[in-house]
Design a protein around this motif. Structure first.
Motif, PDB file in Angstrom:
ATOM      1  N   PRO A   1       0.836  -1.204   0.000  1.00 19.23           N
ATOM      2  CA  PRO A   1       0.000   0.000   0.000  1.00 19.23           C
ATOM      3  C   PRO A   1       0.875   1.260   0.000  1.00 19.23           C
ATOM      4  O   PRO A   1       1.854   1.356   0.746  1.00 19.23           O
TER       5      PRO A   1
ATOM      6  N   ASP B   1      -3.459   3.537   0.003  1.00 20.05           N
ATOM      7  CA  ASP B   1      -3.230   2.979   1.344  1.00 20.05           C
ATOM      8  C   ASP B   1      -4.461   2.212   1.807  1.00 20.05           C
ATOM      9  O   ASP B   1      -4.356   1.220   2.515  1.00 20.05           O
ATOM     10  N   ASP B   2      -5.628   2.687   1.390  1.00 20.42           N
ATOM     11  CA  ASP B   2      -6.887   2.043   1.763  1.00 20.42           C
ATOM     12  C   ASP B   2      -7.523   1.464   0.506  1.00 20.42           C
ATOM     13  O   ASP B   2      -8.116   2.186  -0.305  1.00 20.42           O
ATOM     14  N   ALA B   3      -7.380   0.165   0.309  1.00 16.89           N
ATOM     15  CA  ALA B   3      -7.909  -0.475  -0.900  1.00 16.89           C
ATOM     16  C   ALA B   3      -9.425  -0.427  -0.953  1.00 16.89           C
ATOM     17  O   ALA B   3     -10.025  -0.640  -2.008  1.00 16.89           O
ATOM     18  N   ALA B   4     -10.078  -0.147   0.160  1.00 17.69           N
ATOM     19  CA  ALA B   4     -11.539  -0.138   0.221  1.00 17.69           C
ATOM     20  C   ALA B   4     -12.108   1.279   0.092  1.00 17.69           C
ATOM     21  O   ALA B   4     -13.216   1.557   0.521  1.00 17.69           O
ATOM     22  N   SER B   5     -11.337   2.200  -0.515  1.00 13.36           N
ATOM     23  CA  SER B   5     -11.805   3.570  -0.664  1.00 13.36           C
ATOM     24  C   SER B   5     -13.065   3.608  -1.525  1.00 13.36           C
ATOM     25  O   SER B   5     -13.259   2.783  -2.416  1.00 13.36           O
TER      26      SER B   5
END
Length: 307
Positions: free
Chosen positions: A108, A253-257
């Motif tokens: 990430p 950094d946040d794959a679930a954005s």
């Protein structure tokens, strides 16, 4: 990019951007192993012996389209800080697969940084830009080599740039006149090869499988992200410098954005489509296509100013 992290350079051959010998924690990926690369360089009269010595050991041997599999096989998936690729991306038969593999390889926040040629300033000058459907076909057909259509297109629509009696692979989009591009004269011969390839595909032949300029590549990447086929954030697609431009993609950094709302996406896409149309072909040269005598006077004036 944080160059203190472990990185990958794709196909640097004899001209690595980051050298292991300088202490960089870098893995070299190439379709050929080290011995084969050195043999190829020794057989190439255009590569001087001093440059052959700059070929560094290959760590990941295989097609760059399968970078994900190669990194996974080395037990390094999700541990790579950056990937750099100079004038390799346009050669890949399956660009979507490469982008997916690069995403999986990176941690990430990791970056994919690429230098790619602008078709309007290189030997692809007369070729049409790659469309989204071209990449989708290559991905869903799991292409492992350039299609007969791509080989044919490169042969009959390719060109050389002729300036002052010398032949070049491209030109400087800011200063040169695109009238110097001269198309190849190989239509009938290329069609004979195409018919043979369709009947029975031959050995792998290198080609520019993708043809783009900054706005057209940004559109491809934007659409792929919306379709969920890639997860990269587009940090930058630069304007062309000389005959190339630069692409910087970041693994979030946040794959679930949260995905972009449809209204905002299609408004942004419409603006990008207009930029694509406005920048097709020789458009970037329009204000620089001076008559030969005037161009000569400008060059002389520049020399005087520098002096």
């Amino acid at each position: 990019m944080d160059l203190s992290q472990k990185g990958i350079e794709v196909a640097p051959y004899f001209n690595p951007t980051l050298r292991k010998s300088d202490g960089n924690d870098i893995l070299v990926l190439d379709v050929f192993d080290t011995d084969r690369l050195r043999q190829n360089a020794a057989a190439d009269a255009f590569i001087p012996p001093s440059r052959r010595a700059e070929i560094e050991d290959v760590d990941l041997v295989g097609d760059a389209s399968h970078i994900g599999d190669l990194v996974r096989g080395a037990n390094l998936e999700g541990q790579i800080g950056f990937i750099i690729s100079s004038h390799n991306f346009e050669h890949l038969p399956n660009p979507i697969l490469f982008l997916q593999g690069a995403y999986a390889a990176l941690k990430p926040g990791g970056m994919l940084s690429m230098a790619v040629p602008d078709c309007r300033a290189c030997f692809d000058y007369f070729r049409m830009p790659t469309r989204l459907v071209d990449w989708l076909a290559a991905f869903h057909e799991d292409r492992k080599q350039p299609s007969p259509e791509i080989i044919f297109d490169g042969a009959v629509m390719g060109a050389w740039y002729i300036a002052q009696g010398k032949t070049h692979t491209g030109c400087n989009i800011k200063h040169d006149n695109p009238d110097g591009f001269v198309p190849h004269q190989a239509l009938e011969a290329a069609y004979d090869v195409y018919k043979r390839d369709k009947a029975q595909p031959g050995a792998y032949r290198d080609a520019h499988c993708s043809v783009f300029f900054p706005e057209s590549l940004e559109l491809l990447l934007t659409d792929l992200r919306k379709l969920g086929l890639i997860g990269f954030d587009i940090v930058e697609v630069s304007q062309t410098r000389g005959l190339e431009f630069y692409v910087h993609l970041r693994k979030p950094d946040d794959a679930a954005s949260l995905p972009e709302a449809d209204a905002a996406f299609y408004a942004r896409r419409r603006a990008l489509l207009r930029r694509v149309v406005e920048n097709m072909g020789a458009a970037p040269y329009a204000k620089r296509r001076w008559p030969a005598k005037l161009a000569s006077k400008v060059r002389k004036l520049r020399k005087r100013l520098v002096a």
